[in-house]
Design a protein around this motif. Structure first.
Motif, short mmCIF file in Angstrom:
data_model
loop_
_atom_site.label_atom_id
_atom_site.label_comp_id
_atom_site.label_asym_id
_atom_site.label_seq_id
_atom_site.Cartn_x
_atom_site.Cartn_y
_atom_site.Cartn_z
N ASP B 216 0.81 -1.22 0.00
CA ASP B 216 0.00 0.00 0.00
C ASP B 216 0.83 1.26 0.00
OD1 ASP B 216 -2.19 -1.66 2.31
OD2 ASP B 216 -2.38 -1.45 0.13
N SER B 217 2.11 1.15 -0.17
CA SER B 217 2.92 2.37 -0.07
C SER B 217 4.20 2.23 -0.88
CB SER B 217 3.25 2.67 1.39
OG SER B 217 4.09 1.67 1.92
N VAL B 218 4.77 3.38 -1.13
CA VAL B 218 6.06 3.44 -1.80
C VAL B 218 6.96 4.33 -0.96
CG1 VAL B 218 7.32 4.26 -3.84
CG2 VAL B 218 5.08 3.17 -4.09
N LYS B 219 8.17 3.88 -0.77
CA LYS B 219 9.12 4.70 -0.02
C LYS B 219 10.34 4.95 -0.89
CE LYS B 219 7.71 3.40 4.62
NZ LYS B 219 8.12 2.90 5.95
N MET B 220 10.79 6.19 -0.86
CA MET B 220 11.96 6.55 -1.66
C MET B 220 12.79 7.56 -0.88
SD MET B 220 12.25 8.26 -5.47
CE MET B 220 12.70 9.94 -5.16
N THR B 221 14.09 7.36 -0.89
CA THR B 221 15.00 8.35 -0.32
C THR B 221 16.11 8.58 -1.34
OG1 THR B 221 16.28 6.66 0.82
CG2 THR B 221 14.55 7.76 2.09
N SER B 222 16.54 9.83 -1.43
CA SER B 222 17.59 10.15 -2.38
C SER B 222 18.34 11.37 -1.91
CB SER B 222 16.98 10.41 -3.76
OG SER B 222 17.99 10.75 -4.68
N GLU B 223 19.66 11.35 -2.06
CA GLU B 223 20.50 12.50 -1.76
C GLU B 223 21.46 12.70 -2.92
OE1 GLU B 223 20.68 11.61 3.05
OE2 GLU B 223 22.31 12.69 2.10
N PHE B 224 21.48 13.91 -3.45
CA PHE B 224 22.33 14.19 -4.60
C PHE B 224 22.60 15.68 -4.66
CE2 PHE B 224 18.85 15.90 -7.20
CZ PHE B 224 17.74 15.31 -6.61
N GLN B 225 23.40 16.09 -5.63
CA GLN B 225 23.72 17.50 -5.81
C GLN B 225 23.26 17.98 -7.18
OE1 GLN B 225 27.99 17.95 -5.15
NE2 GLN B 225 27.63 18.58 -3.05
N VAL B 226 22.89 19.27 -7.22
CA VAL B 226 22.50 19.91 -8.47
C VAL B 226 23.34 21.17 -8.63
CG1 VAL B 226 20.66 21.16 -9.67
CG2 VAL B 226 20.15 19.01 -8.51
N ASP B 227 23.88 21.37 -9.83
CA ASP B 227 24.64 22.58 -10.13
C ASP B 227 23.66 23.67 -10.55
OD1 ASP B 227 27.53 23.35 -12.26
OD2 ASP B 227 26.29 24.59 -10.96
N ARG B 228 23.43 24.61 -9.65
CA ARG B 228 22.41 25.63 -9.92
C ARG B 228 22.80 26.56 -11.07
NH1 ARG B 228 24.06 30.48 -7.39
NH2 ARG B 228 25.87 30.17 -6.06
N THR B 229 24.08 26.66 -11.36
CA THR B 229 24.49 27.57 -12.44
C THR B 229 24.04 27.06 -13.81
OG1 THR B 229 26.66 26.51 -12.60
CG2 THR B 229 26.46 28.41 -11.14
N LYS B 230 23.81 25.76 -13.92
CA LYS B 230 23.30 25.21 -15.18
C LYS B 230 21.88 25.66 -15.45
CE LYS B 230 25.99 20.92 -15.37
NZ LYS B 230 25.92 19.43 -15.35
#
Lengths: 305, 255
Positions: B216-230
């Motif tokens: 009855d559920s979905v679990k997701m975890t994620s940690e990452f980086q994004v280059d905001r200058t793009k």
């Protein structure tokens, strides 16, 4: 608190303005007698813009048109100097204010007022402030104008910083510094249409700051400072007959002048009382605009909290 | 946080997304040389009849969304859901239904942390978002999220105002940011690849995630980086202590 404000202004606005003030000052010194001061102001702002990491020369968004609008306005200022007809000068100022507003007013999906009304509003506000300067031009010295513009620009830069728009604060700071640059090198040439470059650009930048702001700074704070020039109109009544407002744009700094149309006249130096009243009103308008902006987000709140 | 709502494939809230297993409906092969059948009415009649029969047969295989599936409160009518599941599409995975899980600010958390060269950092997040995760065979095969940038918050009021302004998100100009996945590879520990549209710019990003799909559920975890200058966020701040272009992102679903 004072140190905090000065540090914030220095690191955001004034540090970015160093290039502008130097380029404008040097250009004014080299070009005096050949080009009007408005060209030096435009070049100073353009150089300051190009020196920034975020300063794109190829326009992609509305604010990227700022340096190109300054060149357009400087060109119009030169054309005003070449023209001897009052209605042509007014038409040129109106066209310049309209085109710069059209280039610089943002096109947001939720812009209030809608863009067409906003362009008209910014153009009219710019026209009113430039007209006030042109009318008072006969009786106010070049140095006094520059000082007034620097005061107005400083307050506007502060208002932008209080609105959390530090990029806009830097832009206004660069423009103000470009106006201040020629103060370092006084020119006997004359006024040179600095107001034609400064005021429409400033009005548009303040609208950008208003449109992007999510702060509690009152709306009138964004639009009041360009009208701080209006009290200088007190001196306009002291024109002597035969001298049309705006004809003195190309006059020397002495008490006599002539325009290309052949009319000549002299201006009466304003009395001390009139000078005090007009400058007092200028300062009062700037205080009315600045204080609510500071109180909206007191800079000492987060220091003490 | 409660689990995302389950809806059968075909009843998309966006209304535009195509199920990954939808069968193409071919157009009836209309004879182009009817003129050659001039004078042969019987053949012409039979050809037309065959064409109509073929078209009717194809049309009957198109899945029809059952309007009774979604309940008044946005949940799922289990009985109708079971019927749809039984009559579900044939796809490359065999007889497996596709389920769409709705994402919202109630079950999904998106956080960010910006860091300066000196090490000073500030954190924040977004409160309002909508989206969907597409599940097939207990695997997440699609992810689409839309975030309202005006719902941005941070650990300092002045910083929140600054982040909303032109220097960063310019929320009045760009009221939404979107992510749409193009591929999700792996099982459990996955790599999500897709297009992120932020501040008027679109660029491809990839990030790792840990996903678990339960009944009855979905679990997701994620940690990452994004280059905001793009994405056109090139404001660096103070010259002696600039803000780093990389921003740490943490996404949690169902946690």
């Amino acid at each position: 608190m004072v140190n905090f404000i000065l540090t914030m202004l220095w690191e955001t606005a004034f540090a970015a303005a160093a290039v502008s003030i130097l380029v404008a000052g040097v250009m004014h010194w080299f070009c005096r007698g050949r080009l009007p001061a408005s060209v030096a102001v435009s070049c100073g702002f353009f150089a300051g813009w190009a020196s920034q990491d975020w300063g794109r020369l190829q326009p992609k968004r509305y604010l990227d048109w700022s340096p190109w609008a300054s060149i357009l306005l400087a060109t119009v200022a030169c054309l005003i100097l070449l023209s001897d007809r009052r209605w042509i000068r007014l038409l040129l100022v109106l066209a310049a204010c309209g085109v710069s507003a059209w280039l610089l007013v943002p096109d947001f999906p939720r812009l209030v007022p809608p863009r067409s009304y906003a362009v008209a509003l910014v153009a009219v506000l710019g026209l009113i402030s430039v007209s006030a300067v042109l009318l008072a031009d006969c009786c106010v010295s070049e140095r006094s104008f520059r000082v007034a513009f620097v005061m107005i620009g400083g307050v506007c830069s502060l208002i932008q910083a209080q609105s959390f728009g530090l990029k806009f604060s830097q832009m206004v700071g660069m423009l103000t510094a470009a106006v201040a640059g020629p103060l370092l090198f006084p020119s006997p040439q004359g006024k040179g249409g600095v107001g034609v470059v400064f005021l429409p650009l400033l009005t548009a930048m303040m609208f950008m700051g208003y449109a992007n702001s999510s702060s509690d700074v009152p709306v009138f704070c964004y639009f009041l400072p360009p009208f701080a020039c209006l009290p200088l109109l007190i001196h306009a009544n002291r024109n002597s007959p035969g001298t049309a407002p705006g004809d003195d744009l190309q006059t020397a700094g002495s008490t006599t002048h002539s325009d290309p149309g052949g009319r000549s006249g002299s201006f009466t130096r304003p009395t001390t009382k009139a000078t005090l009243v007009s400058w007092g009103l200028v300062v009062a308008v700037l205080i009315i605009a600045a204080v609510p902006a500071i109180l909206a987000h007191p800079p000492w709140e987060e220091e003490l909290g | 946080m409660g689990g995302p709502h389950r809806r059968p494939a075909g009843s998309h809230s966006t209304g535009e997304r195509v199920s990954c297993s939808q069968r193409k409906i071919g157009n009836p092969d209309v004879p182009t040389s009817l003129s050659r059948m001039k004078g042969q009415p019987m053949k012409r009649y039979l050809m037309c009849f065959a064409t109509l029969a073929f078209a009717a047969g194809c049309a009957s295989e198109e899945p029809v969304a059952d309007p009774a599936v979604e309940t008044e409160h946005g949940g799922v009518d289990e009985a109708a859901y079971s019927e749809n599941a039984a009559a579900g599409e044939h796809d490359e995975h065999g007889d497996h239904e596709h389920v769409m899980f709705a994402l919202s600010g109630d079950n999904t958390e998106v956080l960010f942390t910006g860091v300066k060269d000196s090490g000073d950092s500030h954190s924040g997040g977004f409160k309002t978002l909508t989206g969907e995760m597409e599940i097939c065979e207990d695997k997440v095969i699609g992810l689409m999220v839309t975030i309202e940038t005006d719902s941005l918050w941070s650990d300092a009021d002045r910083l929140t105002g600054h982040l909303k302004n032109e220097d960063f998100f310019s929320v009045n100009e760009f009221p939404e940011m979107k992510f749409e996945s193009s591929s999700i590879t792996g099982d459990g520990e996955v790599t999500v690849t897709g297009m992120l549209t932020m501040h008027g710019e679109t660029a491809e990003i990839s990030f790792p995630a840990t996903i678990s799909v339960e009944d009855d559920s979905v679990k997701m975890t994620s940690e990452f980086q994004v280059d905001r200058t793009k994405f056109g966020m090139d404001y660096v701040g103070k010259a002696d202590d600039p803000i780093k272009p990389e921003v740490d992102i943490k996404v949690t679903v169902g946690g």
